[in-house]
Design a protein around this motif. Structure first.
Motif, PDB file in Angstrom:
ATOM      1  N   GLN A 193     -37.500  65.236 -35.225  1.00  0.00           N
ATOM      2  CA  GLN A 193     -36.488  66.089 -35.831  1.00  0.00           C
ATOM      3  C   GLN A 193     -36.500  66.024 -37.350  1.00  0.00           C
ATOM      4  OE1 GLN A 193     -34.921  68.247 -33.903  1.00  0.00           O
ATOM      5  NE2 GLN A 193     -36.154  67.326 -32.278  1.00  0.00           N
ATOM      6  N   ARG A 194     -37.258  65.105 -37.915  1.00  0.00           N
ATOM      7  CA  ARG A 194     -37.347  64.993 -39.370  1.00  0.00           C
ATOM      8  C   ARG A 194     -38.444  65.878 -39.950  1.00  0.00           C
ATOM      9  NH1 ARG A 194     -37.956  59.034 -41.263  1.00  0.00           N
ATOM     10  NH2 ARG A 194     -37.955  60.187 -43.244  1.00  0.00           N
ATOM     11  N   ILE A 195     -39.246  66.501 -39.080  1.00  0.00           N
ATOM     12  CA  ILE A 195     -40.381  67.302 -39.546  1.00  0.00           C
ATOM     13  C   ILE A 195     -40.108  68.778 -39.279  1.00  0.00           C
ATOM     14  CG2 ILE A 195     -42.869  67.647 -39.413  1.00  0.00           C
ATOM     15  CD1 ILE A 195     -42.042  64.893 -40.434  1.00  0.00           C
ATOM     16  N   TRP A 196     -40.080  69.557 -40.342  1.00  0.00           N
ATOM     17  CA  TRP A 196     -39.916  70.999 -40.223  1.00  0.00           C
ATOM     18  C   TRP A 196     -41.213  71.639 -39.750  1.00  0.00           C
ATOM     19  CZ3 TRP A 196     -35.531  73.884 -40.967  1.00  0.00           C
ATOM     20  CH2 TRP A 196     -34.434  73.240 -41.548  1.00  0.00           C
ATOM     21  N   THR A 197     -41.077  72.725 -39.007  1.00  0.00           N
ATOM     22  CA  THR A 197     -42.250  73.502 -38.619  1.00  0.00           C
ATOM     23  C   THR A 197     -42.723  74.305 -39.827  1.00  0.00           C
ATOM     24  OG1 THR A 197     -41.335  73.722 -36.398  1.00  0.00           O
ATOM     25  CG2 THR A 197     -43.161  75.168 -36.979  1.00  0.00           C
ATOM     26  N   THR A 198     -43.981  74.157 -40.196  1.00  0.00           N
ATOM     27  CA  THR A 198     -44.498  74.876 -41.361  1.00  0.00           C
ATOM     28  C   THR A 198     -45.402  76.044 -40.975  1.00  0.00           C
ATOM     29  OG1 THR A 198     -46.282  73.235 -41.516  1.00  0.00           O
ATOM     30  CG2 THR A 198     -44.373  72.910 -42.922  1.00  0.00           C
ATOM     31  N   LEU A 199     -45.778  76.134 -39.712  1.00  0.00           N
ATOM     32  CA  LEU A 199     -46.538  77.274 -39.200  1.00  0.00           C
ATOM     33  C   LEU A 199     -45.723  77.818 -38.043  1.00  0.00           C
ATOM     34  CD1 LEU A 199     -49.119  78.937 -39.408  1.00  0.00           C
ATOM     35  CD2 LEU A 199     -50.253  77.292 -37.935  1.00  0.00           C
ATOM     36  N   ALA A 200     -45.040  78.907 -38.266  1.00  0.00           N
ATOM     37  CA  ALA A 200     -44.002  79.342 -37.332  1.00  0.00           C
ATOM     38  C   ALA A 200     -44.398  80.584 -36.557  1.00  0.00           C
ATOM     39  CB  ALA A 200     -42.708  79.617 -38.095  1.00  0.00           C
ATOM     40  N   SER A 201     -44.121  80.530 -35.237  1.00  0.00           N
ATOM     41  CA  SER A 201     -44.211  81.694 -34.374  1.00  0.00           C
ATOM     42  C   SER A 201     -43.046  81.603 -33.399  1.00  0.00           C
ATOM     43  CB  SER A 201     -45.571  81.760 -33.675  1.00  0.00           C
ATOM     44  OG  SER A 201     -45.737  83.000 -33.007  1.00  0.00           O
ATOM     45  N   SER A 202     -43.142  82.214 -32.238  1.00  0.00           N
ATOM     46  CA  SER A 202     -41.970  82.433 -31.392  1.00  0.00           C
ATOM     47  C   SER A 202     -41.217  81.159 -31.016  1.00  0.00           C
ATOM     48  CB  SER A 202     -42.377  83.193 -30.126  1.00  0.00           C
ATOM     49  OG  SER A 202     -43.352  82.473 -29.409  1.00  0.00           O
ATOM     50  N   ALA A 203     -41.908  80.062 -30.787  1.00  0.00           N
ATOM     51  CA  ALA A 203     -41.236  78.831 -30.343  1.00  0.00           C
ATOM     52  C   ALA A 203     -41.098  77.820 -31.475  1.00  0.00           C
ATOM     53  CB  ALA A 203     -42.003  78.214 -29.172  1.00  0.00           C
ATOM     54  N   TRP A 204     -41.059  78.291 -32.716  1.00  0.00           N
ATOM     55  CA  TRP A 204     -41.033  77.381 -33.870  1.00  0.00           C
ATOM     56  C   TRP A 204     -39.826  76.450 -33.871  1.00  0.00           C
ATOM     57  CZ3 TRP A 204     -37.236  76.991 -37.578  1.00  0.00           C
ATOM     58  CH2 TRP A 204     -36.258  77.987 -37.589  1.00  0.00           C
ATOM     59  N   ASP A 205     -38.733  76.869 -33.209  1.00  0.00           N
ATOM     60  CA  ASP A 205     -37.514  76.055 -33.202  1.00  0.00           C
ATOM     61  C   ASP A 205     -37.170  75.583 -31.803  1.00  0.00           C
ATOM     62  OD1 ASP A 205     -35.448  74.811 -34.604  1.00  0.00           O
ATOM     63  OD2 ASP A 205     -34.056  76.477 -34.274  1.00  0.00           O
ATOM     64  N   ASP A 206     -38.170  75.469 -30.950  1.00  0.00           N
ATOM     65  CA  ASP A 206     -37.970  75.025 -29.574  1.00  0.00           C
ATOM     66  C   ASP A 206     -37.594  73.542 -29.584  1.00  0.00           C
ATOM     67  OD1 ASP A 206     -38.066  74.239 -26.947  1.00  0.00           O
ATOM     68  OD2 ASP A 206     -40.045  75.081 -26.538  1.00  0.00           O
ATOM     69  N   GLN A 207     -36.364  73.236 -29.270  1.00  0.00           N
ATOM     70  CA  GLN A 207     -35.921  71.840 -29.287  1.00  0.00           C
ATOM     71  C   GLN A 207     -35.972  71.189 -27.901  1.00  0.00           C
ATOM     72  OE1 GLN A 207     -35.420  70.390 -32.221  1.00  0.00           O
ATOM     73  NE2 GLN A 207     -35.896  72.383 -33.142  1.00  0.00           N
ATOM     74  N   LYS A 208     -36.307  71.966 -26.867  1.00  0.00           N
ATOM     75  CA  LYS A 208     -36.469  71.377 -25.535  1.00  0.00           C
ATOM     76  C   LYS A 208     -37.800  70.640 -25.453  1.00  0.00           C
ATOM     77  CE  LYS A 208     -33.722  74.972 -23.267  1.00  0.00           C
ATOM     78  NZ  LYS A 208     -33.724  76.080 -22.268  1.00  0.00           N
ATOM     79  N   ASP A 209     -38.832  71.226 -26.061  1.00  0.00           N
ATOM     80  CA  ASP A 209     -40.141  70.583 -26.158  1.00  0.00           C
ATOM     81  C   ASP A 209     -40.485  70.590 -27.640  1.00  0.00           C
ATOM     82  OD1 ASP A 209     -42.794  69.852 -26.286  1.00  0.00           O
ATOM     83  OD2 ASP A 209     -43.453  71.103 -24.634  1.00  0.00           O
ATOM     84  N   GLY A 210     -40.014  69.565 -28.330  1.00  0.00           N
ATOM     85  CA  GLY A 210     -40.093  69.550 -29.783  1.00  0.00           C
ATOM     86  C   GLY A 210     -41.482  69.625 -30.356  1.00  0.00           C
ATOM     87  N   MET A 211     -42.507  69.227 -29.586  1.00  0.00           N
ATOM     88  CA  MET A 211     -43.868  69.254 -30.108  1.00  0.00           C
ATOM     89  C   MET A 211     -44.572  70.569 -29.851  1.00  0.00           C
ATOM     90  SD  MET A 211     -44.074  66.529 -31.767  1.00  0.00           S
ATOM     91  CE  MET A 211     -45.800  66.567 -32.224  1.00  0.00           C
ATOM     92  N   PHE A 212     -44.078  71.355 -28.886  1.00  0.00           N
ATOM     93  CA  PHE A 212     -44.679  72.666 -28.646  1.00  0.00           C
ATOM     94  C   PHE A 212     -44.518  73.556 -29.884  1.00  0.00           C
ATOM     95  CE2 PHE A 212     -44.235  76.957 -26.372  1.00  0.00           C
ATOM     96  CZ  PHE A 212     -45.609  77.196 -26.429  1.00  0.00           C
ATOM     97  N   ARG A 213     -43.465  73.334 -30.669  1.00  0.00           N
ATOM     98  CA  ARG A 213     -43.266  74.150 -31.863  1.00  0.00           C
ATOM     99  C   ARG A 213     -44.378  73.944 -32.889  1.00  0.00           C
ATOM    100  NH1 ARG A 213     -39.876  71.117 -35.781  1.00  0.00           N
ATOM    101  NH2 ARG A 213     -39.385  69.092 -34.867  1.00  0.00           N
ATOM    102  N   PHE A 214     -45.096  72.823 -32.801  1.00  0.00           N
ATOM    103  CA  PHE A 214     -46.215  72.589 -33.703  1.00  0.00           C
ATOM    104  C   PHE A 214     -47.526  73.177 -33.168  1.00  0.00           C
ATOM    105  CE2 PHE A 214     -43.179  69.215 -34.643  1.00  0.00           C
ATOM    106  CZ  PHE A 214     -43.047  69.382 -36.008  1.00  0.00           C
ATOM    107  N   MET A 215     -47.435  73.826 -32.014  1.00  0.00           N
ATOM    108  CA  MET A 215     -48.598  74.505 -31.450  1.00  0.00           C
ATOM    109  C   MET A 215     -48.508  76.017 -31.652  1.00  0.00           C
ATOM    110  SD  MET A 215     -48.815  72.206 -27.941  1.00  0.00           S
ATOM    111  CE  MET A 215     -50.043  73.232 -27.150  1.00  0.00           C
TER     112      MET A 215
END
Length: 338
Positions: A193-215
């Motif tokens: 939760q301390r790392i902002w998503t810097t490459l954003a698409s549809s699931a950039w703020d997905d907090q259920k699977d916090g690492m999927f947002r980095f994909m």
């Protein structure tokens, strides 16, 4: 023809969480697959962390002076953009004292230090850094620890629970033999939760699977992930301990014999805690470029020159054998005797 209805196979990457592959990677590095995101390489992960973490002007990040560009440039960009301070400690060559390497970071730390970032295996000199001791130092000082593990996965044992780092990035296309274009980043659950998503698409703020947002990097090549999946299966089929012991034994064969050749110099560690399957060596009076070229011309062994004062970097991979190590030694003896 691809039917893109829900529930049909994914023929592209970048839109699904790829849980099965993440779970396999988690098994390899002792982490929950949900805490791992699949990327293209270690550079992706290091930049995600460097650009995603909140740092203020004057906050310090400490690294070594032998980091790969992919491991340091994200921090340097933050320094230019946001005024953070990037400090680099000097690594000795050869490095044969684990305590000295930890002290290097301890001496550089101040009350403004926020991050210790370092390569798990230094790409140019083969040093296996004392990662667990460095992450403990970071915790004791209230800092975050970020590790560039590009040269580690499939090379040395990587146990993320034991190491205790906040972030770990790697490139399994190297020692794990996956296709180029594969990487991963691990973030400790309380660090995510301390790392902002810097490459954003549809699931950039997905907090259920916090690492999927980095994909979320758009359409990717699904075949590359199939190659990573196969590489993991191949690794597990051989056996992790068997794999690591094999490449280490080849490197020890090379290291031990080089020490018996007059004129041969080892620039990488020989200390058992700092040595891995990379051996950097040179011959007094022989240029590194000549040694590099002659190993290829005469023996069909590919090494890489790291400069005249350092020597050539030779990686002992799982597909190498004792005969290739002995061929290297034969040529070193021949050139050293001239």
């Amino acid at each position: 023809r691809w039917d893109c209805k829900p529930g049909t196979p994914d023929w592209i990457s970048g839109y699904s969480p790829m849980n099965r592959v993440r779970e396999k990677l988690g098994k390899l590095v002792n982490a929950d697959g949900r805490d791992i995101a699949l990327t293209q390489n270690s550079t992706f992960g290091m930049n995600f962390v460097a650009n995603g973490i909140d740092l203020k002007r004057g906050d310090e990040v400490i690294l070594t002076d032998r980091e790969h560009p992919g491991g340091i440039c994200g921090w340097q960009e933050r320094a230019k953009k946001d005024g953070i301070v990037v400090k680099q400690g000097h690594l000795p060559t050869p490095a044969n004292d684990p305590g000295q390497l930890v002290q290097l970071f301890a001496d550089a730390m101040t009350p403004r230090t926020r991050v210790l970032a370092f390569a798990h295996v230094i790409f140019s000199s083969g040093i296996v850094m004392p990662a667990k001791a460095l992450t403990k130092l970071a915790r004791d000082k209230g800092c975050s620890s970020v590790i560039d593990g590009a040269q580690a996965t499939g090379h040395i044992k990587v146990d993320l629970q034991d190491i205790g780092c906040d972030a770990y990035c790697s490139s399994p296309h190297k020692w794990l033999l996956a296709p180029p274009g594969n990487g991963y980043v691990y973030l400790k659950p309380d660090f995510q939760q301390r790392i902002w998503t810097t490459l954003a698409s549809s699931a950039w703020d997905d907090q259920k699977d916090g690492m999927f947002r980095f994909m979320q990097y758009g359409t990717g090549n699904r075949s590359l992930l199939a190659g990573l999946d196969a590489a993991l299966d191949f690794h597990f089929q051989i056996g992790h301990d068997r794999w690591i012991n094999r490449i280490r034994s080849l490197a020890d064969r090379l290291r031990n014999s080089l020490q018996q050749i007059p004129g041969a110099v080892i620039s990488s560690p020989v200390h058992p805690e700092l040595a891995g399957a990379v051996v950097v060596h040179r011959i007094q009076g022989v240029t590194a470029e000549k040694l590099q070229d002659q190993l290829w011309i005469q023996k069909r062994i590919r090494v890489r020159s790291e400069g005249e004062d350092v020597g050539v970097r030779q990686a002992c991979e799982i597909f190498n054998n004792e005969a290739e190590i002995d061929s290297t030694l034969d040529l070193v003896r021949e050139l050293a005797a001239q």
